[in-house]
Design a protein around this motif. Structure first.
Motif, PDB file in Angstrom:
ATOM      1  N   ASP A 268       1.294  -1.357  -0.485  1.00 33.83           N
ATOM      2  CA  ASP A 268      -0.278   0.059   0.306  1.00 33.83           C
ATOM      3  C   ASP A 268       1.051   1.374  -0.095  1.00 33.83           C
ATOM      4  O   ASP A 268       0.173   2.731   0.007  1.00 33.83           O
ATOM      5  N   SER A 269       2.182   1.012   0.376  1.00 32.62           N
ATOM      6  CA  SER A 269       3.358   2.315  -0.296  1.00 32.62           C
ATOM      7  C   SER A 269       4.419   1.443  -0.716  1.00 32.62           C
ATOM      8  O   SER A 269       4.613   0.561  -1.075  1.00 32.62           O
ATOM      9  N   SER A 270       5.404   2.647  -0.244  1.00 29.92           N
ATOM     10  CA  SER A 270       6.441   1.925  -1.296  1.00 29.92           C
ATOM     11  C   SER A 270       7.254   1.308   0.382  1.00 29.92           C
ATOM     12  O   SER A 270       8.859   1.181  -0.504  1.00 29.92           O
ATOM     13  N   SER A 276       4.759  -3.012   7.009  1.00 28.64           N
ATOM     14  CA  SER A 276       4.354  -1.950   6.566  1.00 28.64           C
ATOM     15  C   SER A 276       2.850  -1.972   5.983  1.00 28.64           C
ATOM     16  O   SER A 276       2.486  -3.637   5.444  1.00 28.64           O
ATOM     17  N   PRO A 277       2.234  -0.999   5.940  1.00 28.03           N
ATOM     18  CA  PRO A 277       0.762  -1.323   4.832  1.00 28.03           C
ATOM     19  C   PRO A 277       0.305  -2.314   3.430  1.00 28.03           C
ATOM     20  O   PRO A 277       1.442  -2.423   2.981  1.00 28.03           O
ATOM     21  N   SER A 278      -0.451  -3.126   3.545  1.00 31.61           N
ATOM     22  CA  SER A 278      -0.628  -3.524   2.206  1.00 31.61           C
ATOM     23  C   SER A 278      -2.121  -3.896   1.949  1.00 31.61           C
ATOM     24  O   SER A 278      -2.679  -3.411   3.092  1.00 31.61           O
ATOM     25  N   LYS A 279      -2.471  -3.952   1.120  1.00 31.55           N
ATOM     26  CA  LYS A 279      -3.195  -3.591   0.471  1.00 31.55           C
ATOM     27  C   LYS A 279      -4.431  -5.026   0.371  1.00 31.55           C
ATOM     28  O   LYS A 279      -5.837  -5.135   0.282  1.00 31.55           O
ATOM     29  N   GLY A 280      -4.285  -6.445   0.746  1.00 34.96           N
ATOM     30  CA  GLY A 280      -4.291  -7.062   0.508  1.00 34.96           C
ATOM     31  C   GLY A 280      -3.031  -8.616  -0.159  1.00 34.96           C
ATOM     32  O   GLY A 280      -2.468  -7.666  -0.314  1.00 34.96           O
ATOM     33  N   PRO A 281      -3.925  -9.680  -0.782  1.00 38.68           N
ATOM     34  CA  PRO A 281      -3.279 -11.261  -1.016  1.00 38.68           C
ATOM     35  C   PRO A 281      -2.381 -10.011  -2.509  1.00 38.68           C
ATOM     36  O   PRO A 281      -3.162  -9.521  -3.072  1.00 38.68           O
ATOM     37  N   GLY A 282      -1.389 -11.211  -3.028  1.00 36.79           N
ATOM     38  CA  GLY A 282      -0.797 -10.321  -3.894  1.00 36.79           C
ATOM     39  C   GLY A 282      -1.586 -10.895  -4.869  1.00 36.79           C
ATOM     40  O   GLY A 282      -2.298 -12.107  -5.006  1.00 36.79           O
ATOM     41  N   ARG A 283      -0.891 -10.433  -6.595  1.00 37.63           N
ATOM     42  CA  ARG A 283      -1.596 -10.979  -7.860  1.00 37.63           C
ATOM     43  C   ARG A 283      -1.662 -12.506  -7.507  1.00 37.63           C
ATOM     44  O   ARG A 283      -0.957 -12.924  -7.838  1.00 37.63           O
ATOM     45  N   GLN A 284      -2.836 -13.212  -8.512  1.00 37.27           N
ATOM     46  CA  GLN A 284      -2.277 -14.604  -8.755  1.00 37.27           C
ATOM     47  C   GLN A 284      -1.859 -15.027  -9.611  1.00 37.27           C
ATOM     48  O   GLN A 284      -1.585 -14.717 -10.507  1.00 37.27           O
ATOM     49  N   SER A 304      14.900 -13.741 -10.055  1.00 37.53           N
ATOM     50  CA  SER A 304      15.899 -12.889 -10.406  1.00 37.53           C
ATOM     51  C   SER A 304      15.753 -11.684 -10.878  1.00 37.53           C
ATOM     52  O   SER A 304      16.859 -10.898 -11.390  1.00 37.53           O
ATOM     53  N   ARG A 305      14.284 -10.778 -11.254  1.00 32.38           N
ATOM     54  CA  ARG A 305      13.590 -10.170 -11.330  1.00 32.38           C
ATOM     55  C   ARG A 305      12.986  -9.125 -10.148  1.00 32.38           C
ATOM     56  O   ARG A 305      12.909  -8.467 -10.645  1.00 32.38           O
ATOM     57  N   TRP A 306      13.106  -9.726  -9.246  1.00 32.56           N
ATOM     58  CA  TRP A 306      12.525  -8.958  -7.805  1.00 32.56           C
ATOM     59  C   TRP A 306      14.234  -8.835  -7.176  1.00 32.56           C
ATOM     60  O   TRP A 306      15.116  -9.020  -7.099  1.00 32.56           O
ATOM     61  N   TYR A 320      10.806  -7.974  -3.571  1.00 29.34           N
ATOM     62  CA  TYR A 320       9.620  -7.182  -4.013  1.00 29.34           C
ATOM     63  C   TYR A 320      10.126  -6.672  -4.968  1.00 29.34           C
ATOM     64  O   TYR A 320      11.180  -6.604  -5.819  1.00 29.34           O
ATOM     65  N   LYS A 321       8.801  -6.291  -5.884  1.00 24.06           N
ATOM     66  CA  LYS A 321       9.191  -5.609  -6.997  1.00 24.06           C
ATOM     67  C   LYS A 321       7.675  -5.068  -7.321  1.00 24.06           C
ATOM     68  O   LYS A 321       7.078  -5.692  -7.392  1.00 24.06           O
ATOM     69  N   GLY A 322       7.433  -3.630  -7.472  1.00 22.97           N
ATOM     70  CA  GLY A 322       7.284  -3.209  -8.172  1.00 22.97           C
ATOM     71  C   GLY A 322       5.744  -3.148  -7.305  1.00 22.97           C
ATOM     72  O   GLY A 322       6.361  -2.607  -5.465  1.00 22.97           O
ATOM     73  N   ASP A 323       5.098  -2.963  -6.786  1.00 31.39           N
ATOM     74  CA  ASP A 323       3.277  -3.111  -5.754  1.00 31.39           C
ATOM     75  C   ASP A 323       3.462  -4.808  -5.171  1.00 31.39           C
ATOM     76  O   ASP A 323       2.688  -4.973  -4.624  1.00 31.39           O
ATOM     77  N   GLN A 324       4.265  -5.431  -5.471  1.00 32.42           N
ATOM     78  CA  GLN A 324       3.989  -6.802  -5.289  1.00 32.42           C
ATOM     79  C   GLN A 324       5.177  -7.559  -3.468  1.00 32.42           C
ATOM     80  O   GLN A 324       6.661  -6.818  -3.888  1.00 32.42           O
TER      81      GLN A 324
END
Length: 472
Positions: A268-270, A276-284, A304-306, A320-324
């Protein structure tokens, strides 16, 4: 020469026997729902490596009769999928591997269970239908997976009723030589502590699996580690294990559950720090098809991209990567947990679950996380590739794992004179002594070859060096 008294000799023998390394069990849980996953995350009976486990637990869709009779029934009566899978499990049985069926995970059925526990006739229906099921499927025991007694729709008296249930069930199962296992939530919050009579549960069960992680955590509003070793008094593995060891007084009956899946959140933030705040579960994910969840096999192919971090206090990695944001296990975190198993002299570990590991070997060795457990508390002989009865030729003259002489990040396995190539994730090299990928800084890697492109005038067929690497 003096002769030692017989009693003293016996005491010495007992002392040495007690000092010997205890035998540990490795229970491999197989989630029956994994057959519904896609592509290379789809798990079938032929993917089970029976040599790495002492017991195989099959988690089916069995539950209580919705009509309230107390009988054990398939939650999907229109499908024969579970019975087909159970037939496959039965064929996996051998002298070493014991097969268990798991019943429960019944969060949505707490009221049904509560009514069954409080009614002797319904309990009898449960016992008789369970025994029939065990004989029908040729299983050797049952694991009762009810993590929510005394709350989530049940009644305060369920703590007492659950003990009565286990006492009766143990007597019945012992008559038929079946094993009784129980899964409990080992967290130390007040509601969970009030749910269990620890001394009596461990008295009646053959094994009790301590569950610290929770599939529902991604729906919280805070980034959370899946199974932190320390640092959290309520849900750290160290705190929970110590509590159960102290109050059960039967550490050899306790199993530590080790989550092999990655738990994901949408930030939910950087701020990437745990809590830290979360919007909920990560993307399926496209293979596992569940929000907030990734198999390790899925995650390792993209790690390797995280951006990867390791919490030295909690002794767990995260990325972490982006908002995940993802909490997962690696060799280092699992090693720390297995050393706790040995320190506390537990009965072993239960992996949650077999199908969540990199069982295809897409990121290196097949079952790379499970192999860490086996290497510390299991039989190391099962990790050694047996020598072939016939000698291989060409690129595979002998069995085993070998580093690519041209690239330390790559390695290959020779099996039955056939070569299978693998590659460590970015930043890791293959360590031939350990037989696994390690951080590049910890692995000696000599790249003392000479590169040559066809057509270059420097070398010809008459003066090609032995350490020549041909590039295109």
């Amino acid at each position: 020469m003096k002769v030692l008294p017989v009693i003293f000799l016996l005491e010495l023998l007992l002392l040495f026997a007690n000092a010997a390394e205890p035998e540990y069990n490795i229970f491999c849980y197989w989630d029956g729902q994994s057959i519904n996953r896609k592509h290379r995350s789809n798990f079938q009976s032929w993917d089970v490596n029976t040599k790495l486990c002492t017991h195989l637990i099959y988690g089916s869709s069995l539950g209580l009769d919705p009509a309230g009779s107390g009988e054990v029934k398939l939650n999907r009566p229109e499908e024969d999928l579970d019975y087909d899978q159970l037939a496959q499990v039965r064929r996996l049985r051998n002298i070493q591997l014991k097969t268990i069926i798991s019943i429960g995970g019944w969060k949505d059925e707490s009221k049904l269970i509560s009514k069954m526990l409080s009614d002797s006739k319904k309990r009898d229906q449960f016992y008789s239908s369970l025994i029939n099921l065990l004989y029908k499927t040729a299983m050797q025991g049952v694991q009762i997976n009810w993590k929510f007694p005394a709350h989530l729709g049940s009644q305060p008296e369920d703590q007492k009723n659950f003990v009565t249930f286990l006492h009766e069930l143990r007597i019945i199962l012992q008559e038929h030589n079946f094993l009784l296992m129980v899964v409990v939530s080992a967290r130390l919050d007040e509601a969970t502590l009030a749910a269990y009579d620890i001394p009596k549960i461990t008295k009646y069960a053959d094994f009790v699996t301590l569950l610290v992680h929770d599939h529902q955590d991604p729906y919280s509003r805070r980034l959370s580690y899946n199974a932190p070793l320390s640092g959290d008094k309520i849900r750290s593995v160290e705190s929970c294990v110590s509590h159960w060891v102290e109050h059960s007084n039967s550490p050899s009956k306790l199993l530590l559950a080790v989550p092999l899946f990655a738990q994901s959140y949408t930030m939910d933030s950087s701020n990437t720090v745990v809590g830290s705040p979360s919007k909920g579960p990560g993307r399926q994910q496209q293979d596992s098809l569940r929000p907030g969840y990734m198999t390790y096999g899925e995650f390792c192919k993209q790690v390797s991209r995280w951006e990867k971090k390791f919490d030295n206090i909690a002794q767990v990695p995260y990325a972490y990567k982006g908002d995940q944001w993802v909490s997962y296990e690696n060799g280092r975190s699992i090693s720390a947990k297995m050393h706790l198993v040995k320190e506390q002299r537990l009965g072993g570990a239960q992996v949650m679950s077999l199908d969540a590991d990199d069982f295809q070997g897409d990121c290196g060795e097949r079952y790379s996380l499970l192999r860490v457990i086996v290497s510390i508390i299991g039989n190391p002989d099962t990790l050694t590739t047996q020598k072939p009865t016939t000698e291989g030729i060409g690129l595979c003259p002998q069995e085993g794992l070998f580093r690519n002489i041209w690239d330390c990040q790559q390695y290959y396995e020779c099996r039955d004179a056939k070569r299978i190539d693998y590659e460590c994730i970015e930043g890791y090299y293959f360590d031939e002594k350990l037989g696994e990928c390690q951080p590049a800084s910890q692995v000696e890697c000599k790249q003392d070859f000479v590169t040559w492109r066809p057509g270059q005038k420097r070398y010809s067929f008459e003066n090609l060096p032995l350490n020549l690497k041909i590039v295109y």
